[in-house]
Design a protein around this motif. Structure first.
Motif, PDB file in Angstrom:
ATOM      1  N   GLY A  26       0.829  -1.196   0.000  1.00 44.94           N
ATOM      2  CA  GLY A  26       0.000   0.000   0.000  1.00 44.94           C
ATOM      3  C   GLY A  26       0.860   1.242   0.000  1.00 44.94           C
ATOM      4  N   SER A  27       0.222   2.362  -0.170  1.00 46.94           N
ATOM      5  CA  SER A  27       0.937   3.631  -0.206  1.00 46.94           C
ATOM      6  C   SER A  27       1.298   4.075   1.204  1.00 46.94           C
ATOM      7  N   ILE A  28       2.000   5.173   1.289  1.00 51.47           N
ATOM      8  CA  ILE A  28       2.384   5.739   2.580  1.00 51.47           C
ATOM      9  C   ILE A  28       1.148   6.212   3.369  1.00 51.47           C
ATOM     10  N   TRP A  29       0.050   6.455   2.679  1.00 48.11           N
ATOM     11  CA  TRP A  29      -1.189   6.941   3.307  1.00 48.11           C
ATOM     12  C   TRP A  29      -2.147   5.805   3.656  1.00 48.11           C
ATOM     13  N   PHE A  30      -1.715   4.562   3.520  1.00 48.92           N
ATOM     14  CA  PHE A  30      -2.596   3.412   3.719  1.00 48.92           C
ATOM     15  C   PHE A  30      -3.293   3.441   5.079  1.00 48.92           C
ATOM     16  N   TYR A  31      -2.528   3.632   6.146  1.00 52.56           N
ATOM     17  CA  TYR A  31      -3.119   3.563   7.490  1.00 52.56           C
ATOM     18  C   TYR A  31      -3.981   4.778   7.799  1.00 52.56           C
ATOM     19  N   LEU A  32      -3.644   5.927   7.250  1.00 50.74           N
ATOM     20  CA  LEU A  32      -4.533   7.090   7.450  1.00 50.74           C
ATOM     21  C   LEU A  32      -5.853   6.885   6.719  1.00 50.74           C
ATOM     22  N   ASN A  33      -5.793   6.278   5.541  1.00 50.54           N
ATOM     23  CA  ASN A  33      -7.030   5.986   4.814  1.00 50.54           C
ATOM     24  C   ASN A  33      -7.864   4.919   5.521  1.00 50.54           C
ATOM     25  N   GLU A  34      -7.211   4.016   6.237  1.00 49.02           N
ATOM     26  CA  GLU A  34      -7.924   2.947   6.936  1.00 49.02           C
ATOM     27  C   GLU A  34      -8.566   3.411   8.244  1.00 49.02           C
ATOM     28  N   LEU A  35      -8.237   4.596   8.713  1.00 48.30           N
ATOM     29  CA  LEU A  35      -8.843   5.090   9.958  1.00 48.30           C
ATOM     30  C   LEU A  35     -10.361   5.109   9.872  1.00 48.30           C
ATOM     31  N   LYS A  36     -10.893   5.450   8.707  1.00 50.08           N
ATOM     32  CA  LYS A  36     -12.357   5.508   8.557  1.00 50.08           C
ATOM     33  C   LYS A  36     -12.987   4.126   8.707  1.00 50.08           C
ATOM     34  N   ASN A  37     -12.258   3.069   8.327  1.00 50.52           N
ATOM     35  CA  ASN A  37     -12.780   1.715   8.517  1.00 50.52           C
ATOM     36  C   ASN A  37     -12.662   1.267   9.967  1.00 50.52           C
ATOM     37  N   HIS A  38     -11.607   1.693  10.634  1.00 53.38           N
ATOM     38  CA  HIS A  38     -11.417   1.292  12.029  1.00 53.38           C
ATOM     39  C   HIS A  38     -12.371   2.014  12.974  1.00 53.38           C
ATOM     40  N   TYR A  39     -12.604   3.290  12.721  1.00 52.92           N
ATOM     41  CA  TYR A  39     -13.344   4.108  13.690  1.00 52.92           C
ATOM     42  C   TYR A  39     -14.649   4.659  13.130  1.00 52.92           C
ATOM     43  N   SER A  40     -15.082   4.190  11.987  1.00 49.68           N
ATOM     44  CA  SER A  40     -16.391   4.519  11.406  1.00 49.68           C
ATOM     45  C   SER A  40     -16.693   6.010  11.370  1.00 49.68           C
ATOM     46  N   GLY A  92       7.164   0.229   6.944  1.00 51.96           N
ATOM     47  CA  GLY A  92       7.221  -1.150   6.442  1.00 51.96           C
ATOM     48  C   GLY A  92       6.483  -1.291   5.123  1.00 51.96           C
ATOM     49  N   ALA A  93       6.940  -2.227   4.305  1.00 52.52           N
ATOM     50  CA  ALA A  93       6.354  -2.406   2.971  1.00 52.52           C
ATOM     51  C   ALA A  93       5.024  -3.160   3.022  1.00 52.52           C
ATOM     52  N   THR A  94       4.900  -4.119   3.918  1.00 54.33           N
ATOM     53  CA  THR A  94       3.666  -4.895   4.022  1.00 54.33           C
ATOM     54  C   THR A  94       2.655  -4.101   4.838  1.00 54.33           C
ATOM     55  N   LYS A  95       1.460  -3.944   4.304  1.00 58.48           N
ATOM     56  CA  LYS A  95       0.413  -3.166   4.960  1.00 58.48           C
ATOM     57  C   LYS A  95      -0.809  -4.052   5.183  1.00 58.48           C
ATOM     58  N   MET A  96      -1.260  -4.126   6.427  1.00 64.00           N
ATOM     59  CA  MET A  96      -2.503  -4.820   6.760  1.00 64.00           C
ATOM     60  C   MET A  96      -3.215  -3.998   7.832  1.00 64.00           C
ATOM     61  N   THR A  97      -4.520  -3.911   7.730  1.00 66.68           N
ATOM     62  CA  THR A  97      -5.266  -3.062   8.659  1.00 66.68           C
ATOM     63  C   THR A  97      -5.133  -3.515  10.103  1.00 66.68           C
ATOM     64  N   SER A  98      -4.965  -4.790  10.322  1.00 63.35           N
ATOM     65  CA  SER A  98      -4.895  -5.295  11.699  1.00 63.35           C
ATOM     66  C   SER A  98      -3.567  -4.985  12.388  1.00 63.35           C
ATOM     67  N   PHE A  99      -2.547  -4.583  11.649  1.00 58.66           N
ATOM     68  CA  PHE A  99      -1.252  -4.293  12.264  1.00 58.66           C
ATOM     69  C   PHE A  99      -1.340  -3.175  13.299  1.00 58.66           C
ATOM     70  N   VAL A 100      -2.196  -2.200  13.074  1.00 58.21           N
ATOM     71  CA  VAL A 100      -2.258  -1.034  13.959  1.00 58.21           C
ATOM     72  C   VAL A 100      -3.377  -1.123  14.996  1.00 58.21           C
ATOM     73  N   MET A 101      -4.077  -2.239  15.053  1.00 53.92           N
ATOM     74  CA  MET A 101      -5.165  -2.372  16.013  1.00 53.92           C
ATOM     75  C   MET A 101      -4.723  -2.341  17.473  1.00 53.92           C
TER      76      MET A 101
END
Length: 186
Positions: A11-25, A65-74
């Protein structure tokens, strides 16, 4: 392995910022406001600095890190909820000192939360219905394979064994077709 993508989970460098909406609705705005409030109000508070350090360092580590998964930051989710609570507590403290505003603030906050989550069904199911996401492709493939498994009996006799099914699909294959299936052979 830190700088190479594992199993197409890049994923891109913004992957986890984009995933915030999925984590916190949609409530991620309160995390940002909580960070801002902590920076402005609690500069010398060790607990506040620790929370900011934990959240920031984990997000930074997995962003590099190069590998991006949403659960990494949970693991930082409880700290993000603390940030939200710190902001909301600061708002309540501010407005309760002003008697007239004490009634309005809870209504405003509840309205904001309601508006953020107005379409809960869309928020909860969007990742399954998005054909571009991993889970969207997975659910579409599963539906396609179910159709295949339901019709496979027409072309094969009962003496066949299906080998090397995709992982977790051998059960579906055996259920719908009655043919023995394995995801691997020893």
């Amino acid at each position: 392995h830190f700088f190479e993508v594992i199993e197409n989970h890049g994923g891109s460098i913004w992957f986890y910022l984009n995933e915030l909406k999925n984590h916190y609705s949609g409530l991620q705005i309160f995390i940002g406001l909580g960070i801002l409030t902590l920076i402005l109000k609690a500069r010398k508070n060790l607990l506040a600095l620790t929370i900011l350090f934990i959240v920031g360092s984990l997000y930074l580590f997995f962003t590099i890190g190069a590998t991006k998964m949403t659960s990494f930051v949970m693991p930082v989710a409880p700290f993000c909820f603390l940030l939200m609570a710190f902001f909301l507590n600061s708002c309540f403290s501010f407005f309760t000192k002003r008697k007239r505003m004490a009634v309005i603030l809870p209504l405003v906050i509840v309205s904001l939360i309601f508006l953020q989550n107005l379409n809960i069904g869309k928020t909860a199911g969007a990742h399954w219905r998005n054909p571009e996401s991993f889970w969207g492709k997975f659910s579409q493939n599963t539906a396609d394979n179910t159709i295949l498994y339901k019709n496979i009996n027409r072309n094969l006799s009962k003496n066949y064994v299906i080998a090397y099914c995709n992982q977790f699909e051998e059960i579906d294959c055996m259920f719908y077709s009655g043919i023995t299936a394995y995801s691997y052979l020893n």
